[in-house]
Design a protein around this motif. Structure first.
Motif, PDB file in Angstrom:
ATOM      1  N   ALA B  22       0.818  -1.215   0.000  1.00 29.42           N
ATOM      2  CA  ALA B  22       0.000   0.000   0.000  1.00 29.42           C
ATOM      3  C   ALA B  22       0.856   1.272   0.000  1.00 29.42           C
ATOM      4  O   ALA B  22       0.330   2.373  -0.020  1.00 29.42           O
ATOM      5  CB  ALA B  22      -0.945  -0.017   1.208  1.00 29.42           C
ATOM      6  N   GLY B  23       2.176   1.099   0.077  1.00 28.86           N
ATOM      7  CA  GLY B  23       3.061   2.255  -0.030  1.00 28.86           C
ATOM      8  C   GLY B  23       3.759   2.659   1.263  1.00 28.86           C
ATOM      9  O   GLY B  23       4.189   3.809   1.416  1.00 28.86           O
ATOM     10  N   ALA B  24       3.897   1.718   2.212  1.00 30.20           N
ATOM     11  CA  ALA B  24       4.458   2.055   3.526  1.00 30.20           C
ATOM     12  C   ALA B  24       5.921   2.493   3.452  1.00 30.20           C
ATOM     13  O   ALA B  24       6.357   3.327   4.251  1.00 30.20           O
ATOM     14  CB  ALA B  24       4.311   0.873   4.482  1.00 30.20           C
ATOM     15  N   ASN B  25       6.669   1.920   2.498  1.00 32.05           N
ATOM     16  CA  ASN B  25       8.077   2.312   2.396  1.00 32.05           C
ATOM     17  C   ASN B  25       8.221   3.802   2.074  1.00 32.05           C
ATOM     18  O   ASN B  25       9.107   4.472   2.590  1.00 32.05           O
ATOM     19  CB  ASN B  25       8.796   1.486   1.330  1.00 32.05           C
ATOM     20  N   LYS B  26       7.310   4.290   1.212  1.00 29.08           N
ATOM     21  CA  LYS B  26       7.376   5.709   0.847  1.00 29.08           C
ATOM     22  C   LYS B  26       7.053   6.585   2.059  1.00 29.08           C
ATOM     23  O   LYS B  26       7.654   7.644   2.255  1.00 29.08           O
ATOM     24  CB  LYS B  26       6.395   6.008  -0.290  1.00 29.08           C
ATOM     25  N   VAL B  27       6.089   6.133   2.865  1.00 29.62           N
ATOM     26  CA  VAL B  27       5.733   6.883   4.074  1.00 29.62           C
ATOM     27  C   VAL B  27       6.917   6.881   5.045  1.00 29.62           C
ATOM     28  O   VAL B  27       7.264   7.913   5.634  1.00 29.62           O
ATOM     29  CB  VAL B  27       4.469   6.275   4.725  1.00 29.62           C
ATOM     30  N   TYR B  28       7.545   5.697   5.186  1.00 32.88           N
ATOM     31  CA  TYR B  28       8.705   5.580   6.081  1.00 32.88           C
ATOM     32  C   TYR B  28       9.812   6.541   5.639  1.00 32.88           C
ATOM     33  O   TYR B  28      10.377   7.276   6.448  1.00 32.88           O
ATOM     34  CB  TYR B  28       9.202   4.135   6.075  1.00 32.88           C
ATOM     35  N   ASP B  29      10.092   6.527   4.340  1.00 27.97           N
ATOM     36  CA  ASP B  29      11.149   7.400   3.819  1.00 27.97           C
ATOM     37  C   ASP B  29      10.809   8.874   4.004  1.00 27.97           C
ATOM     38  O   ASP B  29      11.691   9.696   4.261  1.00 27.97           O
ATOM     39  CB  ASP B  29      11.403   7.111   2.332  1.00 27.97           C
ATOM     40  N   THR B  30       9.509   9.197   3.881  1.00 27.32           N
ATOM     41  CA  THR B  30       9.100  10.583   4.089  1.00 27.32           C
ATOM     42  C   THR B  30       9.403  11.026   5.513  1.00 27.32           C
ATOM     43  O   THR B  30      10.000  12.084   5.736  1.00 27.32           O
ATOM     44  CB  THR B  30       7.584  10.743   3.804  1.00 27.32           C
TER      45      THR B  30
END
Lengths: 166, 596
Positions: B22-30
């Motif tokens: 669902a895109g958690a890596n992008k949220v983590y990186d943000t």
């Protein structure tokens, strides 16, 4: 395939295989991990590598081919540049995965399991990607695309071609 | 802001497979990027599946006072706002909160009926940190076992807990261990079946990704109990994240001396190896799994001898699945009586389910045995996602069956579920609404089992093929009188004449749909109608003249150009060209397209 055309010919092509085999004793119990390593390195299980595997380990071709064809992970043909894994798990099925499959097959002009003429895509179905709350789902490379509709799936493919300027 | 300087907020991002999808890596990186630039001290961490898959990406913010809130459906944009408002200004973004220590939310019912034993650390700890696991009791149960209990006492405790195998069949775990212990031989093996193959089931994956130490510890306790010093985890190659986290957990446990020689200064030694499966559903069957570890084609063999007597490399072997092992440390640490408090007389403890399909709140749930199905579907799951009528729930995957809406008060334990014709299975629960055709569901599962049959037994290999052909005929409107009876006859023969669970249970999805939805089969066969309006050969798309505004949206979206009509005039679908893809109906904003 690309590995084969390197200028030094045969020897370089087998380098990766030699390295893999050096990590194992080459017993029957190692067969599945060896095949998994070969597929990681070459993208599929090339016949000449499998022949060499039989020669070097003494495993019978019927054993090696038996295992290679039994498990769905192994492929005997190379895939296109981008592998589409369309989930056919139960949650995706009840949410309309079959219609998505038809749209993709139609858009790419291939059957499920096939590779496009330009070699850009291979379309495969898988039993379950495990992100059922995003159903229907597909993966292209490492990217996951969820809550698909036939129309959305077509647009994703067109987006790829647009990016490539085709 | 001043008062924040000395206190620390902690941000935890759910990085299970579904979160990542669902895109958690992008949220983590943000968050990582913001924290690096900001002078507010914050720790950033990750965890496994928190269970609320329907609200992924999930982010937990733990305040300096220890109280926590969980945000749902977080995007990189929302991450910025959460940081700015909650962390910097101290004002939580209330409208995005899905769970909080200090306030009620609309999602509380998702958790209030759950009981977390197996998932006790899932979504709480960082699965790649052994210290966080230890802080929550990891490896205390094995310490207690080897230091204060005899192997016989361990087995007795597991027997008394009433724990039954969570892989599907529900055989008493303590009994299995007793057999393996009493088998002759100095070399014995422990095997963990992590070949979770049911399409639509992701319980074991979530446990391995969220708390690998619970499984490792459970295997160690089993090893101590039966007298084995070596264990194998057979895990699907399709679970790369689970494999990665298991490898880290095993390495950390070795470094801390939990795995290895003379554990806790005793005579007990134990090591664990990972074996990656290669994609064969039948390898979930124990003898096929053992063949696969040995490097062979994964084909089952006749039992007896059972693996407890002759298993891996002909040595006595104990096989349990992931969830079963994950229960064990809790039982040893807290005692059988504490565990047996939950559940029903013959089904003790809890069960983890992967709730999916047409359910509003899908995810990973753990409930005490004995809970009525109704409470899982409505109180926890919030009913159907479509808002349409609930029709059935499929339990047990390809080996299971469909439980119809009228049996929604069935309680969830092994025996009550078996009575319906479905099985508890490993925990997949797929919800269906009135738009799902039950013959299509039966055909779906048969397609699966037919493809996955290893081919050893004639009835499983050919019988499932014939059944599939009949089902395909029926969905195409070519069903004949006698087809239902033929399906039933084939089913009985396949059940009777197959060696392993795959074949013996393959007809279940067909038999349960015939049992509860016979009228749907009859409608397909006799009236050539699909009541759920799903089977393409039996339906037609039509445009309602009084509702069509001639906006041309449908004709533009039709991939085969089957729709004609002028702008602002009523359109028409040419049924002979139409492929029933449904694109037009999905596009029409006026409800002018119907299926008949």
């Amino acid at each position: 395939m690309a590995n084969k055309c390197c200028c030094n010919g045969r020897s370089r092509y087998f380098d990766k295989f030699d390295e893999i085999l050096s990590k194992y004793e080459g017993k029957e119990a190692d067969l599945i991990p060896i095949l998994q390593n070969i597929q990681d390195a070459y993208g599929y299980l090339p016949q000449d590598i499998l022949d060499e595997l039989c020669n070097r380990t003494g495993l019978h071709p019927s054993q090696v081919m038996g295992v290679a064809t039994f498990y769905s992970q192994f492929r005997l043909k190379p895939t296109g540049e981008n592998l589409i894994k369309l989930c056919f798990g139960t949650a995706c099925h009840v949410n309309g995965a079959e219609k998505v499959a038809e749209a993709l097959a139609d858009e790419l002009k291939i059957e499920i399991g096939g590779t496009t003429e330009d070699g850009r895509f291979t379309l495969e179905t898988v039993a379950c990607l495990g992100c059922c709350s995003l159903a229907p789902v597909m993966m292209i490379g490492d990217e996951t695309y969820g809550r698909l509709t036939p129309d959305k799936a077509r647009k994703i493919i067109r987006g790829f071609y647009k990016n490539w300027g085709e | 802001m001043n008062n924040l300087r000395n206190d620390y907020y902690k941000i935890v991002v759910g990085l299970g497979s579904c979160g990542i999808a669902a895109g958690a890596n992008k949220v983590y990186d943000t968050f990582k990027g913001i924290i690096e630039k900001s002078d507010v001290p914050v720790t950033l961490d990750e965890t496994g599946c928190m269970g609320m898959c329907y609200k992924e990406v999930l982010v937990e913010v733990i305040n300096p006072d220890g109280k926590s809130v969980i945000y749902g459906e977080v995007t990189p944009e929302k991450a910025n706002k959460i940081f700015e408002s909650h962390i910097v200004e101290g004002r939580p973004v209330v409208e995005w909160i899905v769970k909080a220590d200090d306030m009620e939310t609309s999602e509380d019912s998702f958790f209030s009926k759950q009981m977390r034993i197996v998932l006790r650390r899932c979504g709480v700890i960082n699965p790649e940190s052994i210290d966080e696991a230890i802080a929550m009791d990891a490896y205390k149960a094995i310490e207690k076992a080897v230091k204060t209990m005899t192997p016989e006492q361990v087995i007795e405790e597991v027997l008394n807990s009433g724990l039954r195998g969570r892989g599907g069949a529900g055989f008493p775990t303590g009994m299995k261990w007793k057999f393996a212990r009493s088998s002759e031989g100095s070399t014995k093996y422990i095997v963990c079946n992590a070949d979770e193959g049911d399409p639509g089931a992701f319980m074991d994956r979530s446990v391995l990704e969220g708390d690998p130490h619970s499984v490792i510890e459970g295997m160690m306790i089993a090893g101590y109990a039966i007298g084995a010093e070596e264990g194998y985890i057979y895990v699907r190659a399709e679970y790369p994240l689970a494999i990665k986290r298991l490898k880290i957990a095993i390495k950390d446990a070795e470094e801390r001396g939990f795995l290895g020689k003379n554990i806790f200064g005793t005579d007990f030694s134990f090591k664990i190896k990972i074996k990656e499966g290669a994609g064969a559903f039948v390898c979930g069957e124990e003898t096929a799994l053992l063949a696969s570890i040995e490097g062979k084609r994964g084909m089952p063999r006749i039992r007896p001898p059972f693996p407890a007597v002759k298993g891996l490399w002909e040595k006595p072997t104990n096989i349990n699945n992931v969830e079963t092992y994950a229960n064990v440390p809790y039982i040893i640490l807290h005692g059988a009586a504490e565990y047996a408090k939950y559940g029903t007389e013959k089904s003790r403890g809890t069960k983890v389910f992967a709730l999916a399909g047409k359910i509003a709140k899908g995810g990973l749930v753990e409930v005490p045995m004995g809970i009525p199905l109704r409470e899982i579907i409505y109180d926890i799951g919030g009913g159907t996602s479509s808002g349409k009528k609930f029709k059935a729930v499929q339990m047990g995957g390809p080996s299971g069956g469909c439980i119809p809406a009228e049996l929604i008060d069935t309680i969830i334990d092994y025996d009550s579920v078996n009575q319906t014709g479905a099985i508890m299975g490993s925990g997949g629960m797929i919800v269906m609404d009135e738009d799902n055709c039950m013959i299509d569901i039966a055909r779906f599962f048969l397609t699966f089992t037919q493809k996955e049959s290893c081919g050893k037994c004639t009835f499983c290999r050919i019988g499932t093929k014939r059944m599939l052909e009949i089902l395909e005929r029926i969905t195409k409107g070519e069903g004949k009188e006698g087809d239902i009876e033929l399906l039933e006859e084939l089913s009985m023969n396949i059940k009777k004449n197959s060696l392993c669970g795959l074949g013996q249970t393959a007809p279940n999805p067909v038999l349960t749909t015939i049992k509860y939805f016979r009228h749907e089969y009859e409608a397909h066969i006799r009236d050539k109608k699909c009541p759920a309006k799903q089977c393409k050969a039996l339906i037609e798309y039509k445009i309602l003249e009084d509702k069509c505004t001639g906006c041309t949206a449908c004709s533009r979206v039709c991939p085969v150009k089957a729709i004609s009509g002028e702008v602002k005039k009523v359109h028409k679908i040419d049924s002979s060209i139409c492929t029933r893809c449904g694109a037009c109906k999905a596009t029409c904003r006026f409800g002018a397209i119907i299926v008949e």
